[in-house]
Enzyme design. Structure first.
Site, mmCIF file in Angstrom:
data_model
loop_
_atom_site.group_PDB
_atom_site.id
_atom_site.type_symbol
_atom_site.label_atom_id
_atom_site.label_comp_id
_atom_site.label_asym_id
_atom_site.label_seq_id
_atom_site.Cartn_x
_atom_site.Cartn_y
_atom_site.Cartn_z
ATOM 1 N N ASP A 50 0.929 -1.259 -0.152
ATOM 2 C CA ASP A 50 -0.134 -0.102 -0.058
ATOM 3 C C ASP A 50 0.772 1.315 0.067
ATOM 4 O O ASP A 50 1.742 1.352 0.786
ATOM 5 C CB ASP A 50 -0.903 -0.103 1.181
ATOM 6 C CG ASP A 50 -1.747 1.111 1.135
ATOM 7 O OD1 ASP A 50 -3.132 0.765 1.179
ATOM 8 O OD2 ASP A 50 -1.411 2.271 1.385
ATOM 9 N N ASP A 143 -3.899 2.446 -5.123
ATOM 10 C CA ASP A 143 -2.543 2.414 -4.337
ATOM 11 C C ASP A 143 -2.343 1.254 -3.692
ATOM 12 O O ASP A 143 -1.372 1.176 -3.036
ATOM 13 C CB ASP A 143 -2.530 3.732 -3.487
ATOM 14 C CG ASP A 143 -3.070 3.770 -2.158
ATOM 15 O OD1 ASP A 143 -4.012 2.872 -1.918
ATOM 16 O OD2 ASP A 143 -2.326 4.279 -1.340
ATOM 17 N N GLU A 144 -3.128 0.207 -3.897
ATOM 18 C CA GLU A 144 -2.820 -1.018 -2.933
ATOM 19 C C GLU A 144 -3.015 -2.268 -3.839
ATOM 20 O O GLU A 144 -4.088 -2.211 -4.603
ATOM 21 C CB GLU A 144 -3.460 -1.184 -1.756
ATOM 22 C CG GLU A 144 -5.173 -1.111 -2.099
ATOM 23 C CD GLU A 144 -5.840 -1.036 -0.586
ATOM 24 O OE1 GLU A 144 -5.381 -1.678 0.416
ATOM 25 O OE2 GLU A 144 -6.651 -0.221 -0.654
#
Ligand code: TTP
Ligand code: MG
Length: 447
Positions: A50, A143-144
């Site tokens: 992340d 974002d992960e």
């Protein structure tokens, strides 16, 4: 000492990637204190990665003068914080906080308006870098992602732990933002681990410690236990995962149905879910929670429009489409309402998703105050099979052509080029007037 190792007896340095002995607070090679040590380091292959303070990190990268300043991404019409950098977080600033409150906590903060096209680009770069490690990358949001690195030692000439540390280092160097890594034997614990040492974190949860580690954690840490369910559990006297560990499976099943079985297994660190590169996606959805409840149809309609556009963008990005449109509402007293409509043909067009959802909404706006609205598309198929020309509704056919044209503009100039001010005759396309920033997410199936 070779930076690439085949075996990892005790640990390694996260900066120079050299193998380390069992003791000592600093790297024997480079002196860095950032050592990764764990008994099971060589045996774990499921990771969750992340990015740290993602939007803020991208802005700091592009504007080095902001590097040491408290930075808040947000503002705009919705007036809430999308994210805050770790400097601003020291003052108590958090995602989804109203901007006036954030600025009261941290008046010296620099506020930057979000640039979604840029964040998507950076998110894609990070994703591509992950895919160079393994094809088994399951994105969860911009974002992960989960990664399964089982069996990749031979390709990388290094165990997953080291590959991940090298990945984190390379992302810093090549993309200019930082990530945190969680490493474990299952998705549930990998995700928890990635959050444990943020920012620039690297946390490991092994098999041997899983149950003891979990026992001390609150039930809210379990995937699927939101605020409302945590309150239900608290009313039943269950607050810690340790308490769940003492309960019988049948008892949990009787009390909480399917969720009870999940509680039973996850509380013990048993999670059989695979890392699925297709995201195990059963649906693509977007939802938003309001700062204050909304009941008027006219106020909800434009929010729904913006959400339909998000879902559509996501579907188009993934090259998929869906046949069922679902409207989700949550009332002020936390009751969920979901209403679904099956379309004649699968779609990925914002216009069609919105049209179906707005029809469903019309039946629900009876004065009830809502705290959340969402829209999802399920029964996913390949995008090629979607949206045949509408021979009956000429208007709809024209709008579909217009939407395709705008997609081309978006692809060339970014989302912002045509984001606002567009109407297809189903309410305004203005962004939601209030509420948390819309969070796109791919809803994974329940195990
Ligand atoms: P997160 O990964 O939840 O947050 P983050 O990357 O900013 O910080 P952390 O180091 O804790 O991971 O979300 C990723 C991005 O999604 C974030 O940078 C901004 C956006 N976002 C919102 O717009 N609204 C929200 O409420 C949240 C939680 C995130
Ligand atoms: Mg993040």
């Amino acid at each position: 000492m070779s930076p690439i190792v085949n075996a990892l007896p005790h640990g390694f340095c996260r900066d120079c990637l050299t193998v380390q002995g069992r003791d000592g607070p600093r790297c024997a090679e480079c002196g860095s204190p950032r050592l990764a040590r764990h008994e099971e380091l060589a045996d774990l292959a499921i990771a969750h990665i992340d990015c740290d303070a993602f939007y803020a990190a991208v802005e700091k990268r592009d504007r080095p003068e902001l590097r040491d300043k408290p930075v808040i991404i947000g503002g705009g019409k919705r007036g809430v914080v999308s994210t805050a950098c770790y400097v601003a977080r020291i003052h108590g600033v958090k995602s989804a906080m109203p901007m006036f409150k954030a600025l009261k906590l941290c008046p010296e903060a620099v506020v930057v308006k979000p640039d979604m096209a840029k964040y998507s680009r950076v998110g894609r770069e990070v994703r591509e870098a992950m895919l160079r490690l393994t094809p088994l990358v399951e994105p969860l949001s911009i974002d992960e992602a989960f990664l399964d690195l089982s069996g990749t030692e031979r390709v990388h000439h290094a165990p997953p732990a080291l590959v991940l540390a090298r990945f984190a280092r390379d992302v810093e160097r090549d993309i200019g933002i930082t990530v945190s890594v969680g490493l474990s034997y299952c998705k549930f614990l990998a995700k928890i681990a990635s959050d444990m040492r943020k920012p620039r974190g690297f946390a490991v949860i092994g098999r041997a410690e899983a149950k003891t580690f979990l026992a001390a954690q609150p039930v809210g840490l379990i995937w699927g236990v939101g605020k409302a369910f945590a309150e239900t559990l608290a009313r039943d006297g269950v607050r810690s995962i340790g308490q769940l560990q003492t309960m019988e499976r049948d008892d949990l099943l009787r009390r909480y149905g399917v969720m009870g079985a999940r509680l039973f297994h996850l509380a013990r660190g048993e999670d059989e879910r695979r890392v699925d590169p297709r995201g195990d996606a059963k649906s693509v959805s977007a939802e938003t929670t309001f700062d204050s409840d909304i009941s008027a149809h006219d106020a909800l309609a434009p929010i729904l429009r913006a959400l339909a556009e998000k879902v559509s963008r996501r579907l188009k990005g993934a090259g998929i489409a869906g046949r069922v449109v679902t409207l989700k509402l949550k009332t002020a007293d936390f009751k969920s309402r979901t209403r679904a409509r099956t379309l004649a043909d699968p779609t990925r067009l914002a216009d069609r998703i919105h049209a179906a959802a707005i029809d469903l909404l019309a039946k629900e706006t009876d004065g009830t105050p809502f705290r959340l609205i969402g829209v999802g598309v399920s029964e996913l198929v390949d995008g090629e099979d979607a949206d045949p020309p509408d021979l009956v509704d000429e208007q709809a056919a024209r709008r579909a052509v217009a939407e395709a044209a705008m997609d081309k503009v978006r692809a060339k100039f970014g989302n912002r080029a045509v984001e606002t001010g567009i109407t297809f005759g189903h309410g305004r396309a203005a962004p939601p007037p209030t509420g948390k920033p819309v969070h796109e997410r791919v809803a994974a199936s329940v195990p």
